[in-house]
Write a protein that holds these residues in place. Sequence first.
Motif, PDB file in Angstrom:
ATOM      1  N   PRO A 212      20.729  35.827  24.677  1.00 53.19           N
ATOM      2  CA  PRO A 212      21.908  36.602  25.036  1.00 53.19           C
ATOM      3  C   PRO A 212      22.427  36.166  26.392  1.00 53.19           C
ATOM      4  CG  PRO A 212      19.939  37.977  25.128  1.00 53.19           C
ATOM      5  CD  PRO A 212      19.494  36.617  24.712  1.00 53.19           C
ATOM      6  N   ASP A 213      23.692  36.451  26.621  1.00 47.97           N
ATOM      7  CA  ASP A 213      24.355  36.003  27.826  1.00 47.97           C
ATOM      8  C   ASP A 213      24.675  37.262  28.638  1.00 47.97           C
ATOM      9  OD1 ASP A 213      26.026  34.749  29.582  1.00 47.97           O
ATOM     10  OD2 ASP A 213      26.968  33.525  28.017  1.00 47.97           O
ATOM     11  N   GLY A 214      23.938  37.455  29.736  1.00 47.43           N
ATOM     12  CA  GLY A 214      24.005  38.742  30.412  1.00 47.43           C
ATOM     13  C   GLY A 214      25.142  38.913  31.392  1.00 47.43           C
ATOM     14  N   LYS A 215      26.346  38.521  30.985  1.00 45.09           N
ATOM     15  CA  LYS A 215      27.462  38.639  31.918  1.00 45.09           C
ATOM     16  C   LYS A 215      28.322  39.861  31.637  1.00 45.09           C
ATOM     17  CE  LYS A 215      30.879  35.776  34.181  1.00 45.09           C
ATOM     18  NZ  LYS A 215      31.411  34.412  34.332  1.00 45.09           N
ATOM     19  N   TYR A 216      28.726  40.011  30.373  1.00 44.28           N
ATOM     20  CA  TYR A 216      29.586  41.134  30.001  1.00 44.28           C
ATOM     21  C   TYR A 216      28.971  41.942  28.871  1.00 44.28           C
ATOM     22  CZ  TYR A 216      33.198  38.413  32.394  1.00 44.28           C
ATOM     23  OH  TYR A 216      33.915  37.692  33.296  1.00 44.28           O
ATOM     24  N   MET A 217      29.335  43.215  28.866  1.00 49.76           N
ATOM     25  CA  MET A 217      28.998  44.073  27.731  1.00 49.76           C
ATOM     26  C   MET A 217      30.271  44.818  27.391  1.00 49.76           C
ATOM     27  SD  MET A 217      28.315  47.583  27.299  1.00 49.76           S
ATOM     28  CE  MET A 217      27.580  48.229  28.786  1.00 49.76           C
TER      29      MET A 217
ATOM     30  N   ILE B  44      27.743  43.252  33.568  1.00 50.57           N
ATOM     31  CA  ILE B  44      26.325  43.626  33.583  1.00 50.57           C
ATOM     32  C   ILE B  44      25.487  42.590  34.329  1.00 50.57           C
ATOM     33  CG2 ILE B  44      26.366  45.066  31.504  1.00 50.57           C
ATOM     34  CD1 ILE B  44      25.154  42.563  30.023  1.00 50.57           C
ATOM     35  N   SER B  45      26.141  41.782  35.166  1.00 46.47           N
ATOM     36  CA  SER B  45      25.378  40.732  35.853  1.00 46.47           C
ATOM     37  C   SER B  45      24.531  41.295  37.000  1.00 46.47           C
ATOM     38  CB  SER B  45      26.326  39.635  36.351  1.00 46.47           C
ATOM     39  OG  SER B  45      27.277  40.205  37.224  1.00 46.47           O
ATOM     40  N   GLY B  46      24.915  42.460  37.532  1.00 48.74           N
ATOM     41  CA  GLY B  46      24.137  43.034  38.635  1.00 48.74           C
ATOM     42  C   GLY B  46      23.146  44.089  38.168  1.00 48.74           C
TER      43      GLY B  46
END
Length: 655
Positions: free
Chosen positions: A448-453, A480-482
Amino acid sequence: MKTITNFIAVFALAAIFTSCNQNDEGGKSGAMASSAAEKVYVSPGEHDEYYAFLSGGYSGNLTVYGLPSGRMLKEIPVFSQFPTNGYGYSEETKDMLKTSFGMVPWGDSHHPDISQTNGEIDGRWIFINENNTPRIARISLETFETEEIIEIPHSAGNHSSSYVTENTEYVVAGTRFSVPYPQQDMPIDEMKGNFRGPLTFIAVGDDGHMEIDFQIDMPGFNYDLSHPGRGESHGWFFFTTYNTEESHTMQEVNASQNDKDFIAAVNWKKISEYVENGGGETMDAEYVHNVFDHDTQTTISTTKNEVLRVDPRDIPGAVYFMPTPKSPHGCDVDPSGEYIIGNGKLSSDLTVHSFSKMLDAIENEEFDGDAYGIPVLNFESTLAGTVKEAGLGPLHTEFDDKGNAYTTFFISSEVVKWKLDTWEVVDRQPSYYSVGHLMISGGNSRKPDGKYMISLNKITKDRYLPTGPELEHSAQLFDISGDKMELLLDFPTHGEPHYAAAIKADKIKENSKKIYRLDENNHKYAAVNESETKMVREGNEVHVYMTTVRSHFAPDNLEGIHVGDKVYFHVTNLEQDFDVPHGFAVIGANTSELLIMPGQTKTITWEPKKPGVWPFYCTDFCSALHQEMQGYIRVSAEGANTPMKWGLDDEYTSN
Ligand code: RUQ
Ligand code: CUA
């Protein structure tokens, strides 16, 4: 019964309470708002970083958005007729909507899933299920067009679908409503013990083509959602169930009696081997399989009449049940494949099962009896942990790349972030309002790519300008990067977005098709240059071979059509430039327009009702002389003897 009713009442109250609360905290101002704006701003002429594909729910379609801008890029027609481009109306595409019930022009689409290679989304195709008349569609991500639709026989409410395995070996379909298997006339109140819940495994070929491989004859529960195993658990598939009570009426109460329902763990590799070695028995079935053939540009529709039924009790080790509290809805597997999360809709806790503990429990035969001959594993034996009192009404969970999970709570209207392994809640953000699904790019994959949700919300009131009683559903984009989730953007969706899938634009955009090549057009009625245009009469049917190019039709004057004729306009777009479609519309047509892509041929039927001279025109503003792109058809009375004559620029051919 009373306790249950009270329980539900408390949840309903909580919903009102939380919604009011959130209202006050909804807006952001000052510096925070401007930093959010910067994060979603994609300046004019620039492209978004992600493609997001949002299910259209009761629109039957799939919409494409750019992220982070939230700009809608396209609506792809899948299960519903789409007059905007003639999908489902044109002769070439109408059979895409053929089923064993006849032509079904509408569908309820739910869960899109992108094809995978080695557990990573690869951008070849996207699948989506249809719930009402059970079907699965495959959409090409080169053309963004629906290429194939397969009907699922013996299924009713194809909800636990259309998730794919790690190498797209299979796409699955599970029946949400248990039904007689095969269908038969019987009293409804004899459901218990007599209805079944078939799970269907559809093999996907290297070219994407789908074929039903086998159907697992499962007990008559409701199979709600599903996800594949990955990594260590590759080879397994997990399905949530509810109504293990097998109640046939007032399920709102009666399907909530059992303290625990099940997650079915299906070892599909084992079943697939069993089937390869001749296991299973064929049973009658009637279902339709539609494939869009690119060579002839037409749909090839085939009716099939059998499926392979597999009894899981004949295959030791094939299927187990893991007890899971309170009518679980979402069934989600973390990126490592170790954790299987079941969200009990009527619970405030989340249940996390461990795949390795499940294998041990199977090995050590830690069973608590069986359900219709399928072993039920001991609850404690497979339990990895519980996320305690995380919220109210949990539905779905997705994951990031840092060991966090994100679960949506419909009733308390929030997204809750928690840690895998420690099960502690680390953040929560309200959603406006009542979130159903959520989506993280690559959420159903190893990476998964944890940048946006994005949260896909069910209730929109007061977020946008009112538009009468109906508002489009709202999607909300979070960074959701932080450590904390940060709300960046609200944007409307079309239809109801049950689930979505997203992929980095780089993985798709280079392969995106720009034109159809005219020299590859093998459509039966194509005219690939103006000299091939003609009119051919066969009884009362008239085939018009027509071409379009900026800015005229050939022919543009047609005579010799009579009331009572059925006219087929086969229109070939001669353009070989990107983004130059032409349209075709004719007065009184009982279908829709056609939108013909460069190099393509599309056919519309027209049955003129009245004598006269009737215009047709191009619907897509294609050039400075688009308004001049038109023609006339002379229609004579039934029985008149007007000869056929067609031409352009006063040069006519006749017969
Ligand atoms: S299901 S929330 Cu298809 Cu959850 Cu929509
Ligand atoms: Cu062709 Cu407008």
